[in-house]
Write a protein that holds these residues in place. Sequence first.
Motif, PDB file in Angstrom:
ATOM      1  N   VAL A  61     -22.151 -27.508   5.765  1.00 26.80           N
ATOM      2  CA  VAL A  61     -21.206 -26.510   5.264  1.00 26.80           C
ATOM      3  C   VAL A  61     -21.563 -25.151   5.855  1.00 26.80           C
ATOM      4  O   VAL A  61     -22.679 -24.939   6.341  1.00 26.80           O
ATOM      5  CB  VAL A  61     -21.247 -26.439   3.714  1.00 26.80           C
ATOM      6  CG1 VAL A  61     -20.758 -27.744   3.116  1.00 26.80           C
ATOM      7  CG2 VAL A  61     -22.645 -26.128   3.214  1.00 26.80           C
ATOM      8  N   PRO A  62     -20.630 -24.217   5.841  1.00 26.79           N
ATOM      9  CA  PRO A  62     -20.932 -22.877   6.368  1.00 26.79           C
ATOM     10  C   PRO A  62     -22.061 -22.205   5.580  1.00 26.79           C
ATOM     11  O   PRO A  62     -22.324 -22.546   4.415  1.00 26.79           O
ATOM     12  CB  PRO A  62     -19.606 -22.131   6.201  1.00 26.79           C
ATOM     13  CG  PRO A  62     -18.561 -23.189   6.109  1.00 26.79           C
ATOM     14  CD  PRO A  62     -19.219 -24.350   5.434  1.00 26.79           C
ATOM     15  N   LYS A  63     -22.689 -21.251   6.189  1.00 27.03           N
ATOM     16  CA  LYS A  63     -23.764 -20.503   5.555  1.00 27.03           C
ATOM     17  C   LYS A  63     -23.244 -19.829   4.280  1.00 27.03           C
ATOM     18  O   LYS A  63     -22.168 -19.252   4.243  1.00 27.03           O
ATOM     19  CB  LYS A  63     -24.306 -19.450   6.527  1.00 27.03           C
ATOM     20  CG  LYS A  63     -25.527 -18.702   5.998  1.00 27.03           C
ATOM     21  CD  LYS A  63     -26.051 -17.725   7.039  1.00 27.03           C
ATOM     22  CE  LYS A  63     -27.267 -16.986   6.515  1.00 27.03           C
ATOM     23  NZ  LYS A  63     -27.809 -16.029   7.533  1.00 27.03           N
ATOM     24  N   GLY A  64     -24.048 -19.927   3.223  1.00 25.14           N
ATOM     25  CA  GLY A  64     -23.663 -19.359   1.942  1.00 25.14           C
ATOM     26  C   GLY A  64     -23.022 -20.361   0.999  1.00 25.14           C
ATOM     27  O   GLY A  64     -22.781 -20.060  -0.168  1.00 25.14           O
ATOM     28  N   PHE A  65     -22.746 -21.565   1.498  1.00 34.30           N
ATOM     29  CA  PHE A  65     -22.168 -22.620   0.668  1.00 34.30           C
ATOM     30  C   PHE A  65     -23.190 -23.733   0.466  1.00 34.30           C
ATOM     31  O   PHE A  65     -24.145 -23.876   1.241  1.00 34.30           O
ATOM     32  CB  PHE A  65     -20.908 -23.205   1.314  1.00 34.30           C
ATOM     33  CG  PHE A  65     -19.743 -22.253   1.342  1.00 34.30           C
ATOM     34  CD1 PHE A  65     -18.752 -22.307   0.373  1.00 34.30           C
ATOM     35  CD2 PHE A  65     -19.641 -21.303   2.354  1.00 34.30           C
ATOM     36  CE1 PHE A  65     -17.677 -21.435   0.404  1.00 34.30           C
ATOM     37  CE2 PHE A  65     -18.566 -20.430   2.393  1.00 34.30           C
ATOM     38  CZ  PHE A  65     -17.580 -20.495   1.412  1.00 34.30           C
ATOM     39  N   LYS A  66     -22.978 -24.540  -0.554  1.00 32.97           N
ATOM     40  CA  LYS A  66     -23.818 -25.710  -0.773  1.00 32.97           C
ATOM     41  C   LYS A  66     -22.981 -26.850  -1.329  1.00 32.97           C
ATOM     42  O   LYS A  66     -21.892 -26.632  -1.870  1.00 32.97           O
ATOM     43  CB  LYS A  66     -24.967 -25.389  -1.735  1.00 32.97           C
ATOM     44  CG  LYS A  66     -24.528 -25.102  -3.163  1.00 32.97           C
ATOM     45  CD  LYS A  66     -25.730 -24.897  -4.072  1.00 32.97           C
ATOM     46  CE  LYS A  66     -25.294 -24.639  -5.519  1.00 32.97           C
ATOM     47  NZ  LYS A  66     -26.465 -24.492  -6.412  1.00 32.97           N
TER      48      LYS A  66
END
Length: 202
Positions: A61-66
């Motif tokens: 996933v993009p940075k900042g997501f989980k």
Amino acid sequence: MGCALLLSSAATLAQSSATPLPPGSALIGQPDNDDARRLAPIAPPPIPTAPDKLPLDRLSVPKGFKIEVYTAGVPNAREMCVGDRGTVFVGSRLIDKVHAIVTRDAKRDVKVIATGLHRPNGVACHNGTLYIAEVSRISKIERVEDQLDSPPAPSLVYDDLPKDEAHGWKFIAVGPDGKLYVPVGQRATTACPRRRMARFAA
């Protein structure tokens, strides 16, 4: 001529003694030959995957997501909708149940809120009412989030949709105009629509 007559009789006998296709078969509406049978999909078992078997580490996933597991134990989950109070309702294509995922005291419980349905794939929430789409009918449960512990049987809205199994399961939604939109799938991969179905779809 005697040989041709014998072959024709054998073919007729085989056709008349063929076992009828079971409800939901991928071969309904398909040609009755070996090539069509080889194209039939293999249905996965409607058994929920255990949380520790989910390959979350293989997803990116993009940075900042989980990514995390919201809940487990919902068999053959398909369309979902969220009620006014945050209850997640889940339809199913292969089993006869609609589930609700209820969050209480920071815990999520999975409840069966409707059963005995035929491919209840589609679900939609609108003004406190849960709409359920089966292959050939639409039903509803009003004030559904007030009755999660003892839900009533769904009440009928409409039951004159085509009964074709192939592509017949529904994904439904309520539009910005407040109307419920219901698709009608093609009854086979290469078949022309029936006259009645074409009128309904239009």
